[in-house]
Scaffold this active site. Structure first.
Site, short mmCIF file in Angstrom:
data_model
loop_
_atom_site.label_atom_id
_atom_site.label_comp_id
_atom_site.label_asym_id
_atom_site.label_seq_id
_atom_site.Cartn_x
_atom_site.Cartn_y
_atom_site.Cartn_z
N ASP A 306 0.82 -1.21 0.00
CA ASP A 306 0.00 0.00 0.00
C ASP A 306 0.86 1.27 0.00
OD1 ASP A 306 -2.30 1.47 0.03
OD2 ASP A 306 -3.06 0.70 1.93
N ASP A 366 -10.81 4.20 -1.36
CA ASP A 366 -11.44 3.29 -0.40
C ASP A 366 -12.96 3.42 -0.45
OD1 ASP A 366 -8.80 3.09 0.33
OD2 ASP A 366 -9.23 3.06 2.47
C1 9PG Z 1 -5.02 0.85 5.79
C2 9PG Z 1 -5.81 1.26 4.59
C3 9PG Z 1 -6.47 0.06 3.86
C4 9PG Z 1 -7.11 0.55 2.57
C5 9PG Z 1 -6.08 1.27 1.72
C6 9PG Z 1 -5.48 2.41 2.51
O1 9PG Z 1 -5.59 9.35 2.42
N1 9PG Z 1 -5.68 8.66 3.44
O2 9PG Z 1 -5.65 9.17 4.59
C7 9PG Z 1 -5.84 7.28 3.29
C8 9PG Z 1 -5.83 6.46 4.40
C9 9PG Z 1 -6.03 5.12 4.25
C10 9PG Z 1 -6.25 4.61 2.99
C11 9PG Z 1 -6.26 5.44 1.88
C12 9PG Z 1 -6.05 6.78 2.03
O3 9PG Z 1 -6.51 3.30 2.81
O4 9PG Z 1 -6.64 1.76 0.54
O5 9PG Z 1 -7.65 -0.54 1.83
O6 9PG Z 1 -5.49 -0.92 3.54
O7 9PG Z 1 -4.91 1.93 3.71
O8 9PG Z 1 -4.47 1.97 6.43
#
Ligand code: 9PG
Length: 487
Positions: A306, A366
């Site tokens: 990720d 997400d």
């Molecule tokens: C775990 C998550 C999950 C999820 C991923 C990812 O921009 N943001 O603050 C942000 C936070 C989390 C995120 C995407 C963007 O999600 O897509 O499936 O694995 O991390 O932390």
């Protein structure tokens, strides 16, 4: 030299020496290509940089808006996108013509952007010249031609059916631990899942990829238990980022990507801010190999990697490579360590530079158990914010990637507990997953009533014949699914 490119009923003058005619259009080469087009302020297909980046048809007559706050920009799109007042996208762009056809310009190597206004369609590579496809015709045909070429240039994976995944994120979020996960594993018995994937929350810190005290028996033991239950152990990690609180960051400040003023390059604003690793640093490469080797040795053979865009942010690198090339080299190193059999699901990943290396790619932001966060989507103009609407919109516009890898539109829901989505919205998410060919959920069977459990089981077993009728309309076997109303 001026050439006249003949594209069906369209003739486009172009300043270049060679153009090779191929099915659907031309193969071209250049660091910068400019075409004056006759379509005026039409619609433009803008492709976001990474998994979560907004991807849709936009109106050229409406200027692009800047999402807020700017500390979130790396999590939203390519930093370059925010310095321009013109509509632009990553790797590929297309214009709608009045006759219903589209004019598509797509790069066949990483490191390119495509921008458009009412007169001009322009493609440019950030480094030296590179290959392009230019075509004119029916939308479905052109994206098919472009995807086939991308496969030839960058490679393809994910040809077998995608695994069916239970993922811990969208029910537990980071409140996971050995006990709740083992209880969930037990409750999944009898359901046709292939992978049990442990998401964020198991590690000591972003950068310190060792089990935290909530996993007292260790990650290898958990993988054993998952395998004993007949499932493939899956694990989430974000190998290109580190928080300032991590041992990695404190002990190796020279491994962090820095700007021209020697300041660490921010990679995003959650968890109090985090930074990117310089993956061209020889010691970082060794650390990356060791980190991947460790989780493989624990027994995880499905890795959700990720926040991968952090490996391609602008910065001053140990080896002065174009940033998307640095990213592709680091991902190649990871793929080599993983071998061909271990599944790599790339998330928050730049699209073009990941192709050929990843089995699956998250193609949208997400999902969430609600339709839209209007404060973020509307007031702050951030359409990468979590929510079903944003996830559906971007994933729908990325389905053309399907010949190149598994396309993951994120999890679907069956629960009515802890869920604000209405039945229609839930069905849209599920139908999109069937269309994209990637099935995942985070629902706990103990949260589902009888009917919901049956729906989950039927979903996991379903193999409908999917036909795309128009941009937003599909048939699943005999059933018509139309996303246009929802969008
Ligand atoms: C775990 C998550 C999950 C999820 C991923 C990812 O921009 N943001 O603050 C942000 C936070 C989390 C995120 C995407 C963007 O999600 O897509 O499936 O694995 O991390 O932390």
């Amino acid at each position: 030299m001026e050439l006249l490119l003949k594209l069906g009923t369209l003739s486009l003058p172009a300043r270049m020496t060679t153009a090779e005619p191929i099915p659907g259009g031309y193969l071209l080469t250049g660091a910068e290509l400019r075409f004056l087009h006759p379509f005026g302020a039409t619609r433009f297909y803008r492709q976001g940089w990474h998994s979560w980046s907004p991807t849709t048809w936009v109106e050229l007559a409406t200027p692009p808006t800047l999402p807020q706050p700017s500390t979130r920009w790396p999590q939203i799109d390519d930093p370059v996108a925010f310095t321009q007042s013109i509509h632009s996208g990553s790797g590929v762009g297309a214009l709608e013509a009045p006759d219903g056809n589209i004019l598509l310009l797509g790069a066949l190597a990483p490191g390119a952007r495509v921008e458009a206004d009412a007169d001009l369609l322009r493609g440019s590579y950030s480094g030296t010249a590179g290959p392009w496809f230019l075509g004119y015709g029916a939308e479905a045909d052109l994206f098919t031609h472009y995807a086939a070429l991308l496969g030839d240039y960058l490679g393809r994976r994910g040809q077998a059916p995608a695994p069916r995944v239970w993922c811990s994120w969208y029910s537990f979020y980071n409140h996971i631990g050995e006990e709740p996960l083992l209880a969930t594993l037990h409750s999944l018995q009898g359901l046709p899942f292939d992978v049990f994937q442990v998401d964020d929350g198991w590690q000591l810190d972003m950068g310190d990829w060792e089990a935290n005290p909530k996993f007292p028996a260790g990650m290898a033991e958990l993988a054993n238990r998952i395998r004993e239950a007949g499932l493939t152990p899956g694990l989430w990690l974000a190998p290109f980022i580190a928080r300032p609180t991590s041992a990695l960051y404190r002990e190796h400040p020279d491994w962090i990507l820095r700007d021209e003023n020697n300041h660490p390059v921010p990679a995003g604003d959650n968890w109090g801010g985090f930074y990117a690793l310089d993956t061209t640093h020889p010691r970082v490469k060794i650390w990356l190999e060791e980190t991947i080797r460790r989780v493989l040795d624990w027994g995880y053979t499905y890795l959700k990697l990720d926040f991968l865009y952090a490996g391609a942010l602008p910065g001053v690198r140990y080896h002065d490579l174009p940033r998307e090339e640095a990213y592709r080299q680091a991902l190649t190193l990871i793929r080599e360590e993983m071998g061909p059999e271990t599944y790599l699901l790339a998330c928050g990943a730049p699209v073009l530079p990941s192709l050929g290396l990843v089995d699956g790619l998250r193609i949208g932001p997400d999902v969430a158990p609600y339709w839209d966060n209007e404060d973020r989507s509307c007031l702050l103009h951030d359409t990468s914010a979590p929510g079903a609407l944003n996830a559906i919109r971007t994933s729908l516009h990325r389905l053309w990637l399907r010949p190149l890898c598994h396309t993951d539109p994120d999890v679907v829901f069956f629960r009515t507990r802890y869920n604000l989505l209405n039945p229609y919205q839930q069905t849209l998410l599920r139908d999109l997953a069937l269309i994209a060919g990637f099935k995942a959920t985070s629902d706990l069977p103990t949260w589902l009533d009888r009917e919901e459990q049956t729906a989950l089981e039927n979903f996991l077993q379903a193999q409908p014949t999917v036909v795309r009728q128009t941009r937003y309309q599909f048939t699943l076997d005999e059933r018509v699914v139309d996303f246009s109303l929802a969008l």
